[in-house]
Scaffold this motif. Structure first.
Motif, PDB file in Angstrom:
ATOM      1  N   ALA A 102       0.834  -1.212   0.000  1.00  0.00           N
ATOM      2  CA  ALA A 102       0.000   0.000   0.000  1.00  0.00           C
ATOM      3  C   ALA A 102       0.864   1.256   0.000  1.00  0.00           C
ATOM      4  O   ALA A 102       0.577   2.217  -0.732  1.00  0.00           O
ATOM      5  CB  ALA A 102      -0.917  -0.012   1.220  1.00  0.00           C
ATOM      6  N   GLN A 103       1.928   1.254   0.788  1.00  0.00           N
ATOM      7  CA  GLN A 103       2.795   2.433   0.846  1.00  0.00           C
ATOM      8  C   GLN A 103       3.499   2.686  -0.486  1.00  0.00           C
ATOM      9  O   GLN A 103       3.635   3.845  -0.913  1.00  0.00           O
ATOM     10  CB  GLN A 103       3.816   2.257   1.977  1.00  0.00           C
ATOM     11  N   LEU A 104       3.926   1.636  -1.143  1.00  0.00           N
ATOM     12  CA  LEU A 104       4.558   1.801  -2.452  1.00  0.00           C
ATOM     13  C   LEU A 104       3.554   2.292  -3.498  1.00  0.00           C
ATOM     14  O   LEU A 104       3.888   3.117  -4.367  1.00  0.00           O
ATOM     15  CB  LEU A 104       5.188   0.483  -2.897  1.00  0.00           C
ATOM     16  N   LEU A 105       2.309   1.806  -3.425  1.00  0.00           N
ATOM     17  CA  LEU A 105       1.267   2.278  -4.334  1.00  0.00           C
ATOM     18  C   LEU A 105       0.964   3.764  -4.101  1.00  0.00           C
ATOM     19  O   LEU A 105       0.795   4.536  -5.053  1.00  0.00           O
ATOM     20  CB  LEU A 105      -0.010   1.462  -4.149  1.00  0.00           C
ATOM     21  N   ILE A 106       0.898   4.161  -2.832  1.00  0.00           N
ATOM     22  CA  ILE A 106       0.663   5.574  -2.510  1.00  0.00           C
ATOM     23  C   ILE A 106       1.792   6.431  -3.061  1.00  0.00           C
ATOM     24  O   ILE A 106       1.558   7.482  -3.689  1.00  0.00           O
ATOM     25  CB  ILE A 106       0.548   5.764  -0.984  1.00  0.00           C
ATOM     26  N   GLY A 107       3.040   6.003  -2.816  1.00  0.00           N
ATOM     27  CA  GLY A 107       4.189   6.749  -3.327  1.00  0.00           C
ATOM     28  C   GLY A 107       4.165   6.874  -4.832  1.00  0.00           C
ATOM     29  O   GLY A 107       4.422   7.949  -5.390  1.00  0.00           O
ATOM     30  N   TYR A 193       4.435  17.407  -4.693  1.00  0.00           N
ATOM     31  CA  TYR A 193       3.902  16.041  -4.751  1.00  0.00           C
ATOM     32  C   TYR A 193       4.967  15.030  -5.153  1.00  0.00           C
ATOM     33  O   TYR A 193       4.907  13.861  -4.739  1.00  0.00           O
ATOM     34  CB  TYR A 193       2.685  15.991  -5.679  1.00  0.00           C
ATOM     35  N   LEU A 194       5.950  15.456  -5.932  1.00  0.00           N
ATOM     36  CA  LEU A 194       7.066  14.572  -6.243  1.00  0.00           C
ATOM     37  C   LEU A 194       7.860  14.265  -4.977  1.00  0.00           C
ATOM     38  O   LEU A 194       8.245  13.111  -4.721  1.00  0.00           O
ATOM     39  CB  LEU A 194       7.976  15.223  -7.290  1.00  0.00           C
ATOM     40  N   SER A 195       8.079  15.291  -4.150  1.00  0.00           N
ATOM     41  CA  SER A 195       8.821  15.105  -2.896  1.00  0.00           C
ATOM     42  C   SER A 195       8.051  14.209  -1.933  1.00  0.00           C
ATOM     43  O   SER A 195       8.618  13.302  -1.307  1.00  0.00           O
ATOM     44  CB  SER A 195       9.091  16.463  -2.242  1.00  0.00           C
ATOM     45  N   MET A 196       6.746  14.460  -1.809  1.00  0.00           N
ATOM     46  CA  MET A 196       5.938  13.666  -0.894  1.00  0.00           C
ATOM     47  C   MET A 196       5.806  12.219  -1.370  1.00  0.00           C
ATOM     48  O   MET A 196       5.824  11.276  -0.579  1.00  0.00           O
ATOM     49  CB  MET A 196       4.545  14.283  -0.735  1.00  0.00           C
ATOM     50  N   GLY A 197       5.687  12.038  -2.686  1.00  0.00           N
ATOM     51  CA  GLY A 197       5.636  10.688  -3.232  1.00  0.00           C
ATOM     52  C   GLY A 197       6.926   9.929  -2.982  1.00  0.00           C
ATOM     53  O   GLY A 197       6.916   8.746  -2.613  1.00  0.00           O
ATOM     54  N   ALA A 198       8.055  10.609  -3.173  1.00  0.00           N
ATOM     55  CA  ALA A 198       9.351   9.978  -2.918  1.00  0.00           C
ATOM     56  C   ALA A 198       9.485   9.609  -1.442  1.00  0.00           C
ATOM     57  O   ALA A 198      10.032   8.550  -1.095  1.00  0.00           O
ATOM     58  CB  ALA A 198      10.478  10.927  -3.331  1.00  0.00           C
ATOM     59  N   MET A 200       7.058   8.769   0.590  1.00  0.00           N
ATOM     60  CA  MET A 200       6.265   7.562   0.829  1.00  0.00           C
ATOM     61  C   MET A 200       6.963   6.319   0.293  1.00  0.00           C
ATOM     62  O   MET A 200       6.877   5.242   0.895  1.00  0.00           O
ATOM     63  CB  MET A 200       4.885   7.697   0.186  1.00  0.00           C
ATOM     64  N   LEU A 201       7.646   6.441  -0.817  1.00  0.00           N
ATOM     65  CA  LEU A 201       8.392   5.300  -1.354  1.00  0.00           C
ATOM     66  C   LEU A 201       9.513   4.886  -0.401  1.00  0.00           C
ATOM     67  O   LEU A 201       9.775   3.694  -0.208  1.00  0.00           O
ATOM     68  CB  LEU A 201       8.966   5.643  -2.728  1.00  0.00           C
ATOM     69  N   VAL A 202      10.170   5.873   0.209  1.00  0.00           N
ATOM     70  CA  VAL A 202      11.221   5.579   1.184  1.00  0.00           C
ATOM     71  C   VAL A 202      10.631   4.869   2.407  1.00  0.00           C
ATOM     72  O   VAL A 202      11.197   3.898   2.908  1.00  0.00           O
ATOM     73  CB  VAL A 202      11.937   6.881   1.612  1.00  0.00           C
ATOM     74  N   VAL A 203       9.471   5.348   2.858  1.00  0.00           N
ATOM     75  CA  VAL A 203       8.799   4.714   4.006  1.00  0.00           C
ATOM     76  C   VAL A 203       8.453   3.256   3.682  1.00  0.00           C
ATOM     77  O   VAL A 203       8.647   2.358   4.505  1.00  0.00           O
ATOM     78  CB  VAL A 203       7.530   5.492   4.393  1.00  0.00           C
ATOM     79  N   GLY A 204       7.928   3.029   2.472  1.00  0.00           N
ATOM     80  CA  GLY A 204       7.606   1.671   2.059  1.00  0.00           C
ATOM     81  C   GLY A 204       8.823   0.769   2.040  1.00  0.00           C
ATOM     82  O   GLY A 204       8.768  -0.396   2.443  1.00  0.00           O
ATOM     83  N   PHE A 205       9.950   1.314   1.594  1.00  0.00           N
ATOM     84  CA  PHE A 205      11.199   0.543   1.564  1.00  0.00           C
ATOM     85  C   PHE A 205      11.659   0.221   2.988  1.00  0.00           C
ATOM     86  O   PHE A 205      12.043  -0.917   3.289  1.00  0.00           O
ATOM     87  CB  PHE A 205      12.269   1.339   0.818  1.00  0.00           C
ATOM     88  N   LEU A 206      11.584   1.209   3.891  1.00  0.00           N
ATOM     89  CA  LEU A 206      11.984   0.973   5.280  1.00  0.00           C
ATOM     90  C   LEU A 206      11.063  -0.026   5.969  1.00  0.00           C
ATOM     91  O   LEU A 206      11.485  -0.758   6.869  1.00  0.00           O
ATOM     92  CB  LEU A 206      11.981   2.300   6.051  1.00  0.00           C
ATOM     93  N   GLY A 207       9.791  -0.071   5.525  1.00  0.00           N
ATOM     94  CA  GLY A 207       8.836  -0.996   6.126  1.00  0.00           C
ATOM     95  C   GLY A 207       9.200  -2.454   5.947  1.00  0.00           C
ATOM     96  O   GLY A 207       8.690  -3.328   6.670  1.00  0.00           O
ATOM     97  N   LEU A 208      10.078  -2.759   5.002  1.00  0.00           N
ATOM     98  CA  LEU A 208      10.500  -4.143   4.779  1.00  0.00           C
ATOM     99  C   LEU A 208      11.182  -4.729   6.009  1.00  0.00           C
ATOM    100  O   LEU A 208      11.189  -5.945   6.212  1.00  0.00           O
ATOM    101  CB  LEU A 208      11.452  -4.213   3.577  1.00  0.00           C
ATOM    102  N   TRP A 209      11.754  -3.856   6.854  1.00  0.00           N
ATOM    103  CA  TRP A 209      12.481  -4.329   8.041  1.00  0.00           C
ATOM    104  C   TRP A 209      11.671  -4.183   9.319  1.00  0.00           C
ATOM    105  O   TRP A 209      12.200  -4.337  10.408  1.00  0.00           O
ATOM    106  CB  TRP A 209      13.812  -3.570   8.167  1.00  0.00           C
ATOM    107  N   ALA A 210      10.391  -3.893   9.198  1.00  0.00           N
ATOM    108  CA  ALA A 210       9.544  -3.773  10.386  1.00  0.00           C
ATOM    109  C   ALA A 210       9.399  -5.127  11.067  1.00  0.00           C
ATOM    110  O   ALA A 210       9.492  -6.178  10.414  1.00  0.00           O
ATOM    111  CB  ALA A 210       8.176  -3.221   9.995  1.00  0.00           C
ATOM    112  N   PRO A 211       9.160  -5.141  12.381  1.00  0.00           N
ATOM    113  CA  PRO A 211       8.921  -6.415  13.081  1.00  0.00           C
ATOM    114  C   PRO A 211       7.757  -7.176  12.456  1.00  0.00           C
ATOM    115  O   PRO A 211       6.802  -6.573  11.964  1.00  0.00           O
ATOM    116  CB  PRO A 211       8.584  -5.972  14.507  1.00  0.00           C
TER     117      PRO A 211
END
Length: 576
Positions: A102-107, A193-198, A200-211
């Motif tokens: 979902a986060q990657l789709l939002i980004g 919106y380019l900055s905010m989208g980027a 969100m993409l970073v957040v989605g990438f970091l989410g891969l290491w969430a517990p």
């Protein structure tokens, strides 16, 4: 006694500090930010971009009515999020697979918006991308709520995680609202919106290491499934025939709701402005019917099934394995649509009535009046837009974060139910601060003058009159912060980990109902009697929630005493 109290305070701060350094708490803050950012960007800031374009009229902006609808009815697809895995991504975790996707789709959607100039020719693709961002954001909200329940433990408690989530959410609202407007003034909207989208993409990438939530929540359910090869068809379970009837009724109701909302969304995308339905009218008329069809009636069906089990009637005498793929499909759908409700009602019993009443009334004061805040500030009190932006967005968000932090501390120090009750009380009585403003604000001005707050506001470039508005907003937002932290923690505590996505989404959706239905009547009352009487009324209405909090507090205390514990374990509530 003083030494004992001092030691208790030290222990509370020590536990709080330990929890704040927990990895789960850090990701909860990140996920809260990820939940709040797209909401601010697609339901608020996006309209500023459309207005600045000069090519989109207000009537055409009606196409974005479906955006808010995604959040209002996100519980409709919550069963799928609880039971369906994304091919190839299951190894990420039951919840993480959906959160990251979902986060990657939002980004991607936000980034794509930055390459499209809004105009009458591009409004179709523009609204489609915005709708995709909203749908993915609403989906993310459901799964993050479930993740919070699933990963809670003795250190990263459900109370603390709920508070941290809201802090991240409010910070994101400031970034996606005020900061986005600030950047747009100095750069341009595509850059924003380019900055905010980027981001969100970073957040989605970091989410891969969430517990991984599987470790605490889904493992137990999976073990149960493996130990019981017949699943719902073992001895002592409801007969398949009866389950089929119940599933058929619930399935038809959910199918009608999904079809109704889906048709509305398609009509909202029409290129003809006159053919687009009114979203406010739809939510006020069809919203209650959708909630009745997907929550109220299925809850009654679930209660009847629970009654059958308790009476020992219509139960299997021996295991009956599934004979076909249709049998297995029915079991799967039953787990998704019916079991979350039977589990909730089976644990709560008649207390479910108290819970629903509390959910419906707890946030009613700010949910109803919030829609009239800007007309009150700008029209009734005659403040300028800049003054309201400073008082409400910057100063107000700061006060809200203080309230959330205070709520988090109180949850740890004095317990969930006392904090919930105090939050309801203060959220109600702070409406009296606005009642004073409606009568001229003499009390608020006196408080601001005597505390030195007026002097501070003047030194920072404001005027004396602005200080009383900021004082009232500070009082309300601190109270709302405490109430919000306590309410999310309470909702999270009464859902079970096995069905957290569906149960939390259903309960939280009920908060929309009364607020939506009450706005029309409140608007009429403002027209006829003025704001002062409205604030007195909302204060009195808020006291219903206080009474219900006390009743629920007594119920939980009685159950805890009966079980020999002080309070229910985080994430569960003992059965009635």
């Amino acid at each position: 006694m003083a030494e004992v109290a001092a030691e208790k305070r030290k222990s509370t701060w020590r536990a709080l500090g330990l929890a704040l350094t927990n990895r789960k708490t850090g990701y909860m803050l990140l996920f809260g930010f990820a939940a709040g950012l797209p909401y601010a960007l697609v339901l608020g800031t996006l309209y500023a971009w459309l207005s600045d374009s000069g090519e989109i009229d207000l009537e055409t902006m009606g196409v974005f009515s479906l955006i808010g609808l995604a959040y209002a009815f996100k519980f409709l697809w919550s069963p799928a999020l609880d039971r369906i895995d994304i091919p190839g991504l299951r190894r990420l975790g039951k919840r993480k697979q959906w959160i990251v996707t979902a986060q990657l789709l939002i980004g991607a959607a936000l980034t794509s918006l930055s390459f499209i100039a809004p105009s009458n020719e591009t409004i179709g693709i523009f609204s489609l991308l915005a709708g995709l961002a909203a749908f993915a954001s609403a989906t993310q909200d459901v799964v993050i709520d479930a993740w919070r329940v699933d990963v809670a433990d003795e250190v990263a408690t459900i109370d603390l995680l709920s508070t941290v989530y809201q802090m991240g959410y409010r910070i994101a609202a400031l970034v996606g609202g005020a900061l986005a407007l600030f950047l747009a003034e100095r750069t341009d909207w595509p850059t924003v919106y380019l900055s905010m989208g980027a981001l969100m993409l970073v957040v989605g990438f970091l989410g891969l290491w969430a517990p991984d939530a599987d470790a605490s929540a889904q493992a137990a359910l999976s073990d149960e499934d493996r130990a019981d090869p017949y699943g719902l068809r073992k001895a002592g379970q409801i007969e398949p025939r009866l389950r089929a009837y119940a599933l058929g009724a619930v399935g038809l109701l959910w199918g009608w709701a999904l079809l109704t909302v889906g048709i509305f969304m398609v009509r909202s995308l029409s290129s003809n402005p006159e053919a687009r339905p009114d979203s406010v009218e739809f939510i006020s008329t069809m919203g209650p019917l959708v909630v009745i069809a997907t929550v109220v009636v299925p809850s009654l069906i679930a209660a009847w099934l629970v009654r059958q089990e308790s009476k020992g009637t219509n139960l299997l005498a021996e295991p009956v394995p599934a004979q076909s793929s249709a049998d297995r499909a029915m079991d799967h759908l039953y787990r998704a649509l019916v079991l979350p409700l039977t589990d909730l009602i089976g644990r709560l019993g008649w207390a479910m009535v108290i819970v629903i009443a509390l959910v419906l009334t707890y946030r009613i004061t700010d949910a109803i009046w919030g829609s009239f805040a800007y007309p009150f500030y700008l029209g009734e009190l005659q403040y300028t837009k800049d003054e309201v932006a400073v008082a409400s967005k910057f100063f107000g968000v700061g006060a809200l974060l203080i309230g959330l932090a205070l709520g988090g501390y109180l949850l740890t120090a004095i317990g969930r139910m006392l904090t919930l009750t105090l939050g309801a009380f203060f959220a109600a009585v702070t409406n009296l601060l606005y009642a004073d403003l409606a009568r001229g604000g003499a009390v608020m001005q006196t408080v601001a003058d005597n505390t030195g707050f007026t002097w501070l506001v003047v030194q920072l470039g404001g005027d004396e009159r602005l200080s009383k508005l900021m004082m009232a907003i500070a009082g309300e937002n601190i109270a709302v912060g405490v109430a919000g932290a306590a309410f999310v923690a309470y909702l999270s505590s009464i859902v079970s980990k096995g069905y957290s996505a569906v149960q939390y989404a259903l309960l939280s959706s009920l908060t929309l109902l009364v607020g939506t239905l009450g706005r029309g009547a409140l608007g009429q009352m403002i027209e006829e009697q003025g704001y002062f009487d409205v604030f007195i009324l909302t204060t009195l209405i808020g006291m219903f929630a206080v009474v219900l909090c006390i009743i629920e507090w007594m119920r939980q205390a009685r159950l805890g005493k009966r079980a020999g514990i002080v309070a229910p374990e985080a994430g569960t509530v003992p059965a009635e």
